[in-house]
Design a protein around this motif. Structure first.
Motif, short mmCIF file in Angstrom:
data_model
loop_
_atom_site.label_atom_id
_atom_site.label_comp_id
_atom_site.label_asym_id
_atom_site.label_seq_id
_atom_site.Cartn_x
_atom_site.Cartn_y
_atom_site.Cartn_z
N ARG A 266 0.84 -1.20 0.00
CA ARG A 266 0.00 0.00 0.00
C ARG A 266 0.87 1.24 0.00
O ARG A 266 1.84 1.34 0.73
CB ARG A 266 -0.91 -0.01 1.23
CG ARG A 266 -1.83 1.19 1.34
CD ARG A 266 -2.88 0.94 2.42
NE ARG A 266 -2.29 0.56 3.70
CZ ARG A 266 -1.83 1.45 4.58
NH1 ARG A 266 -1.86 2.74 4.32
NH2 ARG A 266 -1.33 1.02 5.72
N ARG A 284 2.98 3.07 13.14
CA ARG A 284 1.91 4.04 12.89
C ARG A 284 2.34 5.19 11.99
O ARG A 284 1.49 5.87 11.42
CB ARG A 284 1.39 4.59 14.22
CG ARG A 284 0.70 3.55 15.09
CD ARG A 284 -0.11 4.20 16.19
NE ARG A 284 0.74 4.92 17.13
CZ ARG A 284 1.19 4.40 18.27
NH1 ARG A 284 0.90 3.14 18.58
NH2 ARG A 284 1.93 5.11 19.08
N TYR A 307 4.71 10.99 7.99
CA TYR A 307 3.36 10.73 7.50
C TYR A 307 2.71 9.63 8.32
O TYR A 307 3.38 8.72 8.81
CB TYR A 307 3.39 10.28 6.03
CG TYR A 307 3.67 11.40 5.05
CD1 TYR A 307 2.65 12.06 4.39
CD2 TYR A 307 4.98 11.79 4.80
CE1 TYR A 307 2.91 13.08 3.49
CE2 TYR A 307 5.26 12.82 3.91
CZ TYR A 307 4.22 13.46 3.26
OH TYR A 307 4.49 14.48 2.38
N SER A 308 1.40 9.72 8.41
CA SER A 308 0.62 8.66 9.04
C SER A 308 0.54 7.47 8.09
O SER A 308 0.19 7.62 6.92
CB SER A 308 -0.79 9.16 9.36
OG SER A 308 -1.65 8.09 9.67
N THR A 310 -1.56 5.03 8.39
CA THR A 310 -2.97 4.65 8.25
C THR A 310 -3.66 5.38 7.12
O THR A 310 -4.31 4.78 6.26
CB THR A 310 -3.72 4.91 9.57
OG1 THR A 310 -3.09 4.19 10.62
CG2 THR A 310 -5.18 4.48 9.44
N ASP A 311 -3.52 6.72 7.08
CA ASP A 311 -4.28 7.50 6.10
C ASP A 311 -3.42 8.39 5.20
O ASP A 311 -3.96 9.15 4.39
CB ASP A 311 -5.32 8.37 6.81
CG ASP A 311 -4.72 9.29 7.88
OD1 ASP A 311 -3.48 9.48 7.87
OD2 ASP A 311 -5.47 9.81 8.71
N ARG A 313 -1.71 10.96 5.94
CA ARG A 313 -1.74 12.37 6.33
C ARG A 313 -0.34 12.83 6.75
O ARG A 313 0.34 12.15 7.49
CB ARG A 313 -2.73 12.56 7.49
CG ARG A 313 -2.74 13.95 8.11
CD ARG A 313 -3.78 13.98 9.23
NE ARG A 313 -3.55 12.92 10.20
CZ ARG A 313 -2.76 13.04 11.26
NH1 ARG A 313 -2.08 14.16 11.47
NH2 ARG A 313 -2.64 12.01 12.11
#
Length: 384
Positions: A266, A284, A307-308, A310-311, A313
Motif C-alpha cells: 500500500r 503508525r 506521514y501517518s 494509516t491514512d 496524512r
C-alpha cells in the motif's frame, strides 16, 4: 532576518498550527512527551515555543548540519556500522569515531566488488548487525551475495562474526537489507533487469523482495515488474509490517497477508517523489525523504517529512535543507533505532548524522565530490 529564514519559520508555524485543535490541548501541568509539548499549553505559548525552536535550528543550519554541544549526553545505541569500498567498520554512535574493523571475506578471484559493495542492517540496539556482500563474476557477469552476522561488545570490538547465515543468493545485485529488532526475520531485495529490444522488451525478472525466517530458514518472495530497485527496507516492531521504496513511492507491505507481488503493498502519501524512507517501530508513522524542485533540475529544498501510515496524512516536517547548484540533493539513508526515539540519516550533500529529540549531531562527513556525479559525494551506508 533573511527571506530564507522567514520561509523556514512560515513553514514550521503553518505545519504546527494545522495540528493544534481544541481537542488536542492538555492542561499544562500534565507531563507529555517532548514531541507534543507544544500542544500542552495555550495556542499563543505553543507558537512561541515553535518560533524559538525553529530559529535555533535554522540559525545552526546556516553553517551546515547543526552539531550537538559536547556537554550533551547522547543516549540510544552505542555503536553503528559503516561500509565503504575499503570494508566495514564499527563506529562510536556518539562521536562517529572508528572503534574496530570487521574481517569480512575478500573478493573471490575472478570477481569484482559490486558498486556499493556492502549493504548493512541492524537490530536497532547498536550491537547486532547483518551485512550483505555482493560481487560479480567477470566471466559470467552474474552477481552473488553472501550474508553475514556480526555482534560487537561494550568496547565496539567484534564479539562474533558468522558467515553465510543464509545460503548465497545468485542473480542481480542486492539493493536493500533489513532485520527485525529481535533478529528473527531478514529481508533483502534484488535489482530488476530489462531484457530484449523493441517489441520484445520485457522484465526478466523485475525487482524482487525476499523475507527469510532465520530460525527455520523458510523464505517468501514478492515480485514486481519494476526494472529498478526496491530500497529503504525497514521493519516495524510487529515483525510483519515492512516499509520500502519502489518506483519513487514509499509503501508498506503486510508480509503475513496473501499475495506474491508488490501489488499487495500500500502506498503511503501517493504522488510524492521519495528518495528514502523508514517506518517507525510502532508501525503508525513513516519518515519520507523528498527532493523538492524549484525550477527544472535545480532543487530548492530537500526535506524529511513524517506521514501517518494509516491514512497518508502529513504529520510534520522533521528536517528541511536548502541546496543550490546543478546536482539534485537527496536523502540516501533514514533509519530509526529499535525504540523509534533515535534516527540516523545521510544524504549526498548531508553528513551522516543522528537525530535525538530534534537535536541533530553530525557524525561522519561524506568524502570528496565525484566529478562524474555533478559534484555529489559518495553514498554513506550505515546501520545501528
Amino acid at each position: 532576518m533573511t527571506s530564507w529564514l522567514e520561509d523556514q519559520l512560515k513553514d514550521t508555524l503553518t505545519a504546527d498550527a494545522e495540528r493544534i485543535r481544541p481537542e488536542t490541548l492538555r492542561p499544562a501541568a500534565r507531563a507529555l512527551p517532548a514531541r507534543r509539548l507544544a500542544l500542552a499549553v495555550p495556542l499563543a505559548a505553543a507558537l512561541v515555543v515553535v518560533v524559538i525552536g525553529a530559529v535555533a535550528a535554522m540559525v545552526a543550519g546556516t553553517g551546515g548540519a547543526p552539531t550537538a554541544p559536547a556537554t550533551h549526553a547522547l543516549t540510544g545505541p552505542r555503536f553503528l556500522l559503516m561500509a565503504s569500498a575499503d570494508g566495514v567498520t564499527v563506529h562510536d554512535a556518539g562521536t562517529g569515531k572508528v572503534t574496530s574493523r570487521l574481517g569480512l571475506p575478500p573478493t573471490p578471484e575472478g570477481s569484482f566488488q559490486e558498486p556499493g559493495g556492502y549493504l548493512l542492517a541492524g537490530a536497532g540496539d547498536g550491537e547486532t548487525f547483518y551485512i550483505a556482500q555482493s560481487v560479480q563474476s567477470r566471466e559470467t557477469q552474474v552477481s552473488s551475495t553472501r550474508f553475514h552476522r556480526a555482534r560487537v561488545d561494550g568496547q565496539g570490538r567484534p564479539a562474533e562474526l558468522v558467515h553465510d547465515v543464509i545460503p548465497k543468493v545468485l542473480g542481480t545485485t542486492a539493493s536493500s537489507l533489513a532485520v527485525t529488532g529481535d533478529g528473527t526475520r531478514l529481508s533483502y531485495s534484488l535489482d530488476g533487469e530489462v531484457c530484449g529490444k523493441g517489441k520484445t522488451l520485457r522484465f526478466c525478472p523485475g525487482a524482487q523482495l525476499t523475507v527469510v525466517d532465520l530460525p527455520t530458514g523458510t523464505t517468501r518472495t514478492w515480485t514486481t515488474n519494476v526494472a529498478g530497485q526496491i530500497e529503504s527496507l525497514s521493519w516495524a516492531a510487529d515483525r510483519r509490517t515492512l516499509g520500502l521504496v519502489v518506483g519513487s513511492e514509499a509503501r508498506v507491505l503486510d508480509t503475513a497477508a496473501s499475495g506474491t507481488t508488490l501489488a499487495a503493498s500500500r502506498v503511503v502519501a501517493p504522488g510524492q517523489e521519495v528518495t528514502a524512507s523508514t517506518i517507525n517501530p510502532d508501525g503508525r508513522s513513516m519518515l519520507i525523504g523528498h527532493s523538492r524542485l524549484s525550477d527544472g533540475r535545480r532543487p530548492h529544498r530537500y526535506t524529511v517529512d513524517e506521514y501517518s501510515v494509516t491514512d497518508g496524512r502529513k504529520i510534520r516536517t522533521l528536517l528541511s535543507r536548502d541546496h543550490e547548484g546543478e546536482s539534485i540533493a537527496r536523502w540516501n539513508l533514514i533509519r530509526y533505532d529499535g525504540t523509534g526515539r533515535h534516527l540516523l540519516l545521510a544524504g549526498n550533500f548531508h553528513p551522516l548524522s543522528r537525530v535525538d529529540e530534534g537535536r541533530v549531531t553530525s557524525l561522519v562527513h561524506p568524502g570528496s565530490p565525484d566529478p562524474e556525479l555533478l559534484g555529489s559525494r559518495p553514498v554513506i551506508e550505515a546501520a545501528w
